[in-house]
Design a protein around this motif. Sequence first.
Motif, PDB file in Angstrom:
ATOM      1  N   PHE A 173       0.837  -1.200   0.000  1.00 32.33           N
ATOM      2  CA  PHE A 173       0.000   0.000   0.000  1.00 32.33           C
ATOM      3  C   PHE A 173       0.873   1.251   0.000  1.00 32.33           C
ATOM      4  O   PHE A 173       0.577   2.220  -0.706  1.00 32.33           O
ATOM      5  CB  PHE A 173      -0.925  -0.004   1.219  1.00 32.33           C
ATOM      6  CG  PHE A 173      -2.231  -0.722   0.988  1.00 32.33           C
ATOM      7  CD1 PHE A 173      -3.357  -0.037   0.583  1.00 32.33           C
ATOM      8  CD2 PHE A 173      -2.323  -2.093   1.153  1.00 32.33           C
ATOM      9  CE1 PHE A 173      -4.556  -0.691   0.360  1.00 32.33           C
ATOM     10  CE2 PHE A 173      -3.511  -2.766   0.933  1.00 32.33           C
ATOM     11  CZ  PHE A 173      -4.639  -2.061   0.531  1.00 32.33           C
ATOM     12  N   THR A 174       1.931   1.226   0.792  1.00 31.74           N
ATOM     13  CA  THR A 174       2.833   2.380   0.842  1.00 31.74           C
ATOM     14  C   THR A 174       3.423   2.677  -0.529  1.00 31.74           C
ATOM     15  O   THR A 174       3.533   3.842  -0.936  1.00 31.74           O
ATOM     16  CB  THR A 174       3.963   2.109   1.851  1.00 31.74           C
ATOM     17  OG1 THR A 174       3.402   1.876   3.137  1.00 31.74           O
ATOM     18  CG2 THR A 174       4.926   3.277   1.923  1.00 31.74           C
ATOM     19  N   LYS A 175       3.761   1.629  -1.254  1.00 29.47           N
ATOM     20  CA  LYS A 175       4.402   1.805  -2.555  1.00 29.47           C
ATOM     21  C   LYS A 175       3.495   2.522  -3.539  1.00 29.47           C
ATOM     22  O   LYS A 175       3.873   3.545  -4.112  1.00 29.47           O
ATOM     23  CB  LYS A 175       4.817   0.444  -3.115  1.00 29.47           C
ATOM     24  CG  LYS A 175       5.521   0.535  -4.468  1.00 29.47           C
ATOM     25  CD  LYS A 175       5.983  -0.834  -4.934  1.00 29.47           C
ATOM     26  CE  LYS A 175       6.708  -0.711  -6.278  1.00 29.47           C
ATOM     27  NZ  LYS A 175       7.173  -2.025  -6.768  1.00 29.47           N
ATOM     28  N   PHE A 176       2.269   2.017  -3.738  1.00 30.20           N
ATOM     29  CA  PHE A 176       1.446   2.625  -4.790  1.00 30.20           C
ATOM     30  C   PHE A 176       0.812   3.947  -4.328  1.00 30.20           C
ATOM     31  O   PHE A 176       0.563   4.831  -5.156  1.00 30.20           O
ATOM     32  CB  PHE A 176       0.387   1.657  -5.301  1.00 30.20           C
ATOM     33  CG  PHE A 176      -0.802   1.431  -4.411  1.00 30.20           C
ATOM     34  CD1 PHE A 176      -1.823   2.366  -4.323  1.00 30.20           C
ATOM     35  CD2 PHE A 176      -0.929   0.257  -3.677  1.00 30.20           C
ATOM     36  CE1 PHE A 176      -2.923   2.161  -3.515  1.00 30.20           C
ATOM     37  CE2 PHE A 176      -2.028   0.037  -2.864  1.00 30.20           C
ATOM     38  CZ  PHE A 176      -3.022   1.000  -2.784  1.00 30.20           C
ATOM     39  N   ILE A 177       0.566   4.096  -3.024  1.00 29.16           N
ATOM     40  CA  ILE A 177       0.006   5.364  -2.552  1.00 29.16           C
ATOM     41  C   ILE A 177       1.006   6.498  -2.749  1.00 29.16           C
ATOM     42  O   ILE A 177       0.644   7.597  -3.192  1.00 29.16           O
ATOM     43  CB  ILE A 177      -0.401   5.238  -1.065  1.00 29.16           C
ATOM     44  CG1 ILE A 177      -1.699   4.428  -0.952  1.00 29.16           C
ATOM     45  CG2 ILE A 177      -0.582   6.617  -0.428  1.00 29.16           C
ATOM     46  CD1 ILE A 177      -2.134   4.143   0.470  1.00 29.16           C
ATOM     47  N   ASN A 178       2.281   6.230  -2.467  1.00 27.98           N
ATOM     48  CA  ASN A 178       3.283   7.290  -2.602  1.00 27.98           C
ATOM     49  C   ASN A 178       3.700   7.542  -4.046  1.00 27.98           C
ATOM     50  O   ASN A 178       4.398   8.512  -4.320  1.00 27.98           O
ATOM     51  CB  ASN A 178       4.492   6.958  -1.737  1.00 27.98           C
ATOM     52  CG  ASN A 178       4.218   7.175  -0.259  1.00 27.98           C
ATOM     53  OD1 ASN A 178       4.108   8.292   0.203  1.00 27.98           O
ATOM     54  ND2 ASN A 178       4.074   6.085   0.474  1.00 27.98           N
ATOM     55  N   GLU A 179       3.277   6.665  -4.964  1.00 27.18           N
ATOM     56  CA  GLU A 179       3.508   6.937  -6.377  1.00 27.18           C
ATOM     57  C   GLU A 179       2.560   8.019  -6.896  1.00 27.18           C
ATOM     58  O   GLU A 179       2.792   8.595  -7.950  1.00 27.18           O
ATOM     59  CB  GLU A 179       3.345   5.651  -7.195  1.00 27.18           C
ATOM     60  CG  GLU A 179       4.503   4.682  -7.023  1.00 27.18           C
ATOM     61  CD  GLU A 179       4.361   3.446  -7.882  1.00 27.18           C
ATOM     62  OE1 GLU A 179       3.346   3.344  -8.616  1.00 27.18           O
ATOM     63  OE2 GLU A 179       5.250   2.579  -7.840  1.00 27.18           O
ATOM     64  N   LEU A 180       1.469   8.281  -6.172  1.00 24.29           N
ATOM     65  CA  LEU A 180       0.535   9.347  -6.533  1.00 24.29           C
ATOM     66  C   LEU A 180       0.959  10.608  -5.793  1.00 24.29           C
ATOM     67  O   LEU A 180       0.846  10.697  -4.571  1.00 24.29           O
ATOM     68  CB  LEU A 180      -0.891   8.943  -6.150  1.00 24.29           C
ATOM     69  CG  LEU A 180      -2.002   9.877  -6.637  1.00 24.29           C
ATOM     70  CD1 LEU A 180      -2.124   9.820  -8.149  1.00 24.29           C
ATOM     71  CD2 LEU A 180      -3.333   9.505  -5.991  1.00 24.29           C
ATOM     72  N   SER A 181       1.438  11.592  -6.532  1.00 21.28           N
ATOM     73  CA  SER A 181       2.018  12.780  -5.898  1.00 21.28           C
ATOM     74  C   SER A 181       1.005  13.563  -5.071  1.00 21.28           C
ATOM     75  O   SER A 181       1.379  14.255  -4.121  1.00 21.28           O
ATOM     76  CB  SER A 181       2.623  13.686  -6.972  1.00 21.28           C
ATOM     77  OG  SER A 181       1.616  14.110  -7.893  1.00 21.28           O
ATOM     78  N   VAL A 182      -0.284  13.466  -5.432  1.00 22.30           N
ATOM     79  CA  VAL A 182      -1.292  14.250  -4.719  1.00 22.30           C
ATOM     80  C   VAL A 182      -1.922  13.464  -3.565  1.00 22.30           C
ATOM     81  O   VAL A 182      -2.900  13.914  -2.969  1.00 22.30           O
ATOM     82  CB  VAL A 182      -2.404  14.717  -5.684  1.00 22.30           C
ATOM     83  CG1 VAL A 182      -1.859  15.718  -6.678  1.00 22.30           C
ATOM     84  CG2 VAL A 182      -3.037  13.522  -6.397  1.00 22.30           C
TER      85      VAL A 182
END
Length: 798
Positions: A425-434
Motif C-alpha cells: 500500500f505504501t508503494k502505490f500510494i506514494n507513487e501518486l504525488s497528490v
Amino acid sequence: MNRGRGRIRPPRRGLVTDHVDFDDTWGILSQSLKQIYSKDASALSFEALYRNAYKLVLKKFGERLYAEVKMLVEEHLKGVASVRVRPLVPSVMVTGNTALGNTAAIERRLGGTRFLEGLQGVWQDHQLCMGMITDVLMYLNRIYCLDRGLPTTYAVGMDLFREQILRHKTYNIGRALNTVILSQIKMERDGDIIDHGPIRSCVHMLESLYETLEEREDEKVYLTSFEGEFIDASKEFYLKEGQRLLQECDAATYLRKTETRLAQERDRCTKSISTLTLHKIEKVVDEFLIEKNIRAVMEMDSGIRFMLDNDKIDDLKLMYMLILRVDPDAKIMKEMVSARIVEQGKDVNSNLQNAPAEAASTAPGVPSTSAAAAAAKDEKAASSATAMAIRWVNEILMLKDKYDKIWESAFHKDKSMQTTITRAFTKFINELSVAPEYISLFIDDNLRQGIKGIDETDVDVILDKAVTLFRYLSDKDIFERHYKTHLSRRLLMNRSLSHDAERQMIGKLKMEVGVQFTSKLEGMFKDMDSSNELTTEYRQGPGADNKIDFSIHVLTTTYWPTKVVGQEDKTCTYPTEIEALRESFSAYYLKRHNGRKLIFKPNMGTADLKATFSGKKHEINVSTYGMVILLAFNSLPQGSSLSFSELQTITSIPTDDLRRNLQSLYIPAKTRLLLKTPKSKGIDPADRFCINDSFSSKYLRFKVGIIAVNKAETEKEKKNTDEEVERDRGIQIEACVVRVMKSRKKLNHQELMMEVVNQLKSRFTPDIASVKKRIEMLIEREYLERVEGDRETYKYLA
C-alpha cells in the motif's frame, strides 16, 4: 502346557549332588520344546521343564544348552519358511522379481493379503512359542546369559526369525513382503480399498526386529529394510501425481487434493505404516506436491490473483497453510500478494489522477480565449479534483478493508504478512504525488459533513481509517501543510461539525508522529479559544459598539498556514458601519498588546445579513466578501446593476475572490441572490449583476456556500505549495545536520547521511542530493568544516 498352581517351588537342595546326564535331560527338553512349537503343550509340566533346565545350568551345561536351543529354533524356522511361508509368496517373488506384472487388481490385492496374513500368523506363533520357551529357560537367561553378557534366548529367537524367514537366501520373503506392502499402498493411493490389519501386523513385526542383537533403536528392520523403499516409491508416485494434478485441476482443486493426500498419508502412518515414518512421508508430499509445483499453481488463471480478486478466503487460507509447510516465511506468497496489491492500487491511481483535467477541459458558456474562461476552467478542475480525491480515498479504503479481511481470515494475522501488505500500500500510494492532499481532503470532507448523524464509535472508525492512510505516506510534511489549510478553513468558517472530533483526530496524529507534528495544529485551537475570550472582553468593555453582533479570530502567524495569515493585508473597502467597528477593535487590541500588528483577512470570515425578498424576511449567512458585495447594491435604485469591473472598484476585493464569491451568489438556484447578464458560469469584466428581486426561499435562515471551499489545489497553487515544501525541507535538513553534528562533534560523510535520513524519514524522505547541497551550504556559512587530510569527515564548529 500345565504350569501348576500358585507359585513355583524352588528345586530341592539335593539337586546339587544329583548326577545329571546332559543328553538325557536335553532329550526331554528338546522334545518338550518341539511340542511347544507344534502347539501340543497342554500335557507338559512347566515346573518339570524349568527344573531340567535349571539342573543343566547348575551342572555347568549352560553353554551347550544355549547352543542346542539356538540350533533347535533355527531348524524349526527353516522348516516354517519352507512349509508355511514359501507357498504363500507370489510366484514372481520367488525369483527376486519385484514387479507384479499385469495381474488384475483384485488378484493382486487378494494374493497380497493372503501372503501378509500367512506371514502374520507365522510371526505371532513364533512370538508365542519363544515366550513359552523363554519361561522354561528363565534360569539360563538370568544366570548364564547375564553373567556372560549374552543375549537372551528370546532375543536370539527374534534374530533367527529375521535371518531364516525374512532374509532367506532362496525365497526372498523379506523382499516379497516389501513389494506386497508397497503394492497394497499403491492400490490404496489409486483409490482401491485394502485391508489395513495384515499390513499393520507385518509392519509391527518389522519394528520389533533389529539388525543386530544389540537392538539399537536406529537399527530396526523396519527402518533399515522397508522405510527407504517406501519413501522412494512414494517419491516416484507423487512426482507423477503432481504432474497429473497440474494438468487436470484448477488451483483450488489442486490445493484441496494436496491437503487430502497429506491427510491420507497421516492416516496411513496410523493405520498401516509406522508413525516413525510420518514426518518423512509428509516431507515427500511437501516436496513433490507443494514445493515443486506451488508457483505454477499460484500463477494459474484460477490461482492467487483470482482468489484475491474474488475473496476466496478458504482457498487462500489453504494455500497459505500449505506454503508454510515448505517455506516458513511464505516468501512466494508475500511476493505475489504484494504484486497484486500494487497492481490494483495503480489501477485506482490511473483511473482517477487524469480525471480532473479531462473534466475541466471546457467551461460551458465562456469563450475559451478569455481570462475568465481560464479561471473558470481552473476552478472546475479543482472542484472536480476534490470529488475525485474523496472517491480515490474511498476506493483505497475499500481495498484496505478487503485485504484486512483476507489477512485476518486467511493469513491468521501473520505479522510479517501484514508488513508485506503495508509496504505494498505504501508503494502505490506514494507513487501518486497528490496522495497527501487527497487524504487531507477526505478527512476535511468527513469532519465537515461526513460525521453528521453518526455515533462516536463510527466517528472513531472513520478517523482510524484516515490515520491508516496517513501512516502509509512518506511525505507527511506535505500532508501537514494541506491539513493545516483545511483545518483553518473549517475553524474560521465554522464548517466543522465537532470540535471534539477535530481534537480526537489531532490526538491520533500525535500518537503516530509525535508532538512536534501536531503542535501547530493544537496552537490553532488555542487561538480560537483565546479569540472567543478576547471578543467577549471587547464587547463588555467601555466604548464598544454593540449594534452589530461581532466576533473576531486573532490568529498567531506561526500556527496558521501562510495562505491564511499571509503577510499581505488582503483587505477590501468595508461598508461604513463595518469599517468603524474594525477601527474600534484595532484600537482596543493594540492598546492591550503594544507593538503587535493586526492584519485583517476578510476572505476567511463570515457574516449574517437580514434581507427581504418577495416580501419575506430572511437571515442569510454569507462570507465577509459576500456581505461587502451584497451591501454594494444596498444604496442603488431598484433594478440597477453593476458590472464586474465596477464591483471590483467599489469593493476592492481581489479578482479571484470576487469572482468566486459572485459565482456563489448567482449560480446555485437555491441561493441565487444575484442575476448575471449574460447568463453563463464564467465571468468577464463587462458582465453585469443585479439583485434578484424575484428570489424566494422556504427557509427563513439559509447559508450561501462559497464555491469549492474545500477544493483541491489548482496547478498554480500546487506549484506554490511545492516551492514552500522544498524551502521548508531545506530548513529542516539543515537543522537536522546541525543537531546531529552538535551532538557528535565529528562524523564521516556516510554516517552523517544515514543519521539525517533516519531522523527525517518520519516526516519525509529526504533527497540525497538535497542533503549534500545543504551540507555544503552549512560549510559555507561556517557551521561545519571538513577535517584536514580527510575530506569525507566533517567537524562541527561551535
